[in-house]
Scaffold this motif. Structure first.
Motif, short mmCIF file in Angstrom:
data_model
loop_
_atom_site.label_atom_id
_atom_site.label_comp_id
_atom_site.label_asym_id
_atom_site.label_seq_id
_atom_site.Cartn_x
_atom_site.Cartn_y
_atom_site.Cartn_z
N PHE A 158 0.83 -1.20 0.00
CA PHE A 158 0.00 0.00 0.00
C PHE A 158 0.87 1.26 0.00
O PHE A 158 0.59 2.23 -0.72
N PHE A 159 1.91 1.25 0.82
CA PHE A 159 2.79 2.42 0.91
C PHE A 159 3.43 2.72 -0.44
O PHE A 159 3.54 3.87 -0.85
N LEU A 160 3.86 1.68 -1.13
CA LEU A 160 4.48 1.89 -2.44
C LEU A 160 3.48 2.40 -3.46
O LEU A 160 3.80 3.27 -4.29
N LEU A 161 2.25 1.90 -3.42
CA LEU A 161 1.25 2.28 -4.41
C LEU A 161 0.78 3.72 -4.25
O LEU A 161 0.44 4.38 -5.24
N VAL A 162 0.74 4.23 -3.02
CA VAL A 162 0.26 5.60 -2.82
C VAL A 162 1.38 6.63 -2.87
O VAL A 162 1.11 7.84 -2.89
N LEU A 163 2.62 6.18 -2.91
CA LEU A 163 3.75 7.11 -2.91
C LEU A 163 3.68 8.13 -4.05
O LEU A 163 3.99 9.31 -3.83
N PRO A 164 3.31 7.75 -5.28
CA PRO A 164 3.22 8.75 -6.36
C PRO A 164 2.20 9.85 -6.10
O PRO A 164 2.23 10.88 -6.78
N LEU A 165 1.31 9.67 -5.12
CA LEU A 165 0.27 10.66 -4.84
C LEU A 165 0.67 11.63 -3.73
O LEU A 165 -0.13 12.46 -3.32
N ARG A 166 1.91 11.52 -3.27
CA ARG A 166 2.32 12.24 -2.06
C ARG A 166 2.27 13.76 -2.20
O ARG A 166 2.18 14.48 -1.20
N ARG A 167 2.32 14.29 -3.41
CA ARG A 167 2.34 15.74 -3.61
C ARG A 167 0.96 16.34 -3.80
O ARG A 167 0.83 17.55 -3.96
N LEU A 168 -0.06 15.52 -3.80
CA LEU A 168 -1.42 16.01 -4.02
C LEU A 168 -2.03 16.57 -2.74
O LEU A 168 -1.67 16.18 -1.64
N GLY A 169 -2.97 17.46 -2.92
CA GLY A 169 -3.68 18.04 -1.80
C GLY A 169 -4.88 17.22 -1.38
O GLY A 169 -5.17 16.16 -1.95
N ALA A 170 -5.62 17.73 -0.40
CA ALA A 170 -6.73 16.98 0.17
C ALA A 170 -7.83 16.69 -0.85
O ALA A 170 -8.34 15.58 -0.92
N ARG A 171 -8.20 17.69 -1.66
CA ARG A 171 -9.31 17.50 -2.60
C ARG A 171 -9.01 16.45 -3.66
O ARG A 171 -9.81 15.52 -3.86
N PRO A 172 -7.88 16.56 -4.38
CA PRO A 172 -7.61 15.51 -5.38
C PRO A 172 -7.44 14.13 -4.76
O PRO A 172 -7.83 13.13 -5.36
N LEU A 173 -6.86 14.06 -3.57
CA LEU A 173 -6.71 12.77 -2.90
C LEU A 173 -8.08 12.18 -2.58
O LEU A 173 -8.31 10.97 -2.76
N ALA A 174 -8.99 13.01 -2.10
CA ALA A 174 -10.34 12.53 -1.79
C ALA A 174 -11.05 12.03 -3.05
O ALA A 174 -11.74 11.00 -3.02
#
Length: 400
Positions: free
Chosen positions: A139-155
């Motif tokens: 899971f940690f590896l799969l979400v790593l590319p999303l680390r620079r996104l803010g709350a709205r795009p992540l949601a």
């Protein structure tokens, strides 16, 4: 019959509360917020213990209700808290960039590799639970590319993944060999980690992304907490209420779900389970624990957000709670250690069945880990495994 496990917590690479300085509310995570997260982790640990070594929910009464309440929701809470860990490591509300960003990403990768290795080792003990650590590492590896996104795009990504993932998993069943939990004592392979295992990434990653989204919010602001609490309520009502309506309104769905629940098709507690989907698409309307269905993910995410928001608010509103709930907070501050502790204890006790144990067994596990964590926290700021994890991820500072 052996019960499906709930997941272990993952501590963030943030300083322990004793060493954290207060920050302004503009993006801030002060001592109270870190302690609030530890309180949520501690509650999740106890819920996990209830699932693994507690009485069966079928016993009924208050105890049965509490055991049922822990089913699935503890694992969802841990997964959401894993998202907090990623956010804390990579920059809290604003993602780190440049050298700091590369080092933060390296910390996440090192943590993931260690968790996969540790999870595999725990799986090989053959205990009658399915350790989630290897899944967490993925899971940690799969979400790593999303680390620079803010709350709205992540949601939005979490919502989209929760909508598409379960349907895709159901469609892929004939290709990946069905939704079958791995045999105990066998290491998880890529197919298991992504599709067929106890916590397939295809349907569990939305919890982690949702946790990242919540962590990016200004949790010091009362209005933000109120909105999050209302969001949690809305998600829970949509998931559980939507499932209740769908099963009753869709022709034949109620009977199909009832038949599946009576057999192995929708059982999430059997090592030879084919999962909540069973042999009918009606299973995708269910919101039962570990169902891997969209409505189940939505509902469990809502409950997790409510618990986290309540813990954060309670710690800030009632300073005396920190002392009163100190033992629970101590367990939460070393939740990885607490998780490994209970797996090793089950292995050493040579427990053939980790389910339907008398209540005193559960109380013994909770009391022992609470005492150990409380004593340890008096002398050390981190748990033993948390300290080792911190030393390992510290290697990231050599990246230039």
């Amino acid at each position: 019959m052996t019960r499906h496990p709930d997941s272990p917590p993952l501590p963030a690479d943030a300083p322990r509360p004793e060493r954290e300085r207060s920050e302004p509310s503009t993006g801030a995570w002060d001592v109270g917020r870190l302690i609030g997260l530890d309180l949520a982790r501690g509650l999740a640990v106890f819920g996990m213990y209830a699932v693994h070594v507690g009485p069966a929910p079928s016993r009924g009464g208050v105890i049965g209700f509490l055991m049922e309440l822990a089913q699935g929701r503890s694992s969802a809470l841990f997964a959401v808290l894993a998202g907090f860990a990623v956010a804390l490591i990579t920059g809290r509300r604003t993602a780190k960039t440049g050298l700091a960003g590369r080092q933060a990403a390296a910390k996440v990768v090192i943590r993931a590799v260690i968790l996969i290795a540790l999870g595999t080792a725990l799986t090989m003990t053959g205990t009658p639970v399915v350790p989630i650590l290897a899944f967490y590492g993925l899971f940690f590896l799969l979400v790593l590319p999303l680390r620079r996104l803010g709350a709205r795009p992540l949601a939005l990504i979490a919502a989209g993944w929760a909508l598409v993932g379960p349907q895709l998993l159901y469609a892929l069943k004939p290709v990946v060999g069905g939704r079958v939990f791995p045999s105990y004592g066998h290491a998880d392979g890529p197919v298991s980690l992504f599709f067929t295992g106890g916590y397939p990434a295809l349907t569990w990653v939305p919890f982690v992304i949702a946790g990242m989204a919540v962590a990016r919010c200004d949790l010091a602001a009362t209005v933000v907490r109120i909105r999050l609490a209302l969001t949690g309520v809305a998600l829970a009502v949509t998931g559980y209420g939507g499932s209740w309506l769908a099963v009753r309104l869709v022709p034949g769905a109620a009977e199909a779900v009832r038949r599946a629940e009576q057999g192995p098709g929708m059982s999430s507690v059997s090592p030879d389970s084919v999962g909540i989907f069973g042999d009918t698409p009606a299973g995708m309307l269910a919101s039962a624990p570990h169902s891997e269905a969209t409505l189940s993910i939505v509902a469990a995410t809502g409950v997790a957000i409510l618990v986290i928001t309540a813990c954060l608010a309670a710690v800030d509103a009632f300073p005396g709670l920190r002392r009163l709930a100190g033992p629970v907070i101590a367990v939460g501050s070393m939740s990885l250690t607490a998780y490994v502790y209970h797996i090793v204890a089950i292995w050493l006790l040579d427990t053939e069945e980790a389910t339907a144990q008398p209540l005193y067994v559960l109380l013994g596990f909770i009391a022992s880990v609470t005492v150990l964590a409380t004593l340890w926290s008096r002398f050390f700021p981190r748990g033993p495994l948390e300290w080792l994890m911190g030393r390992a991820t510290g290697l990231a500072r050599h990246i230039r």
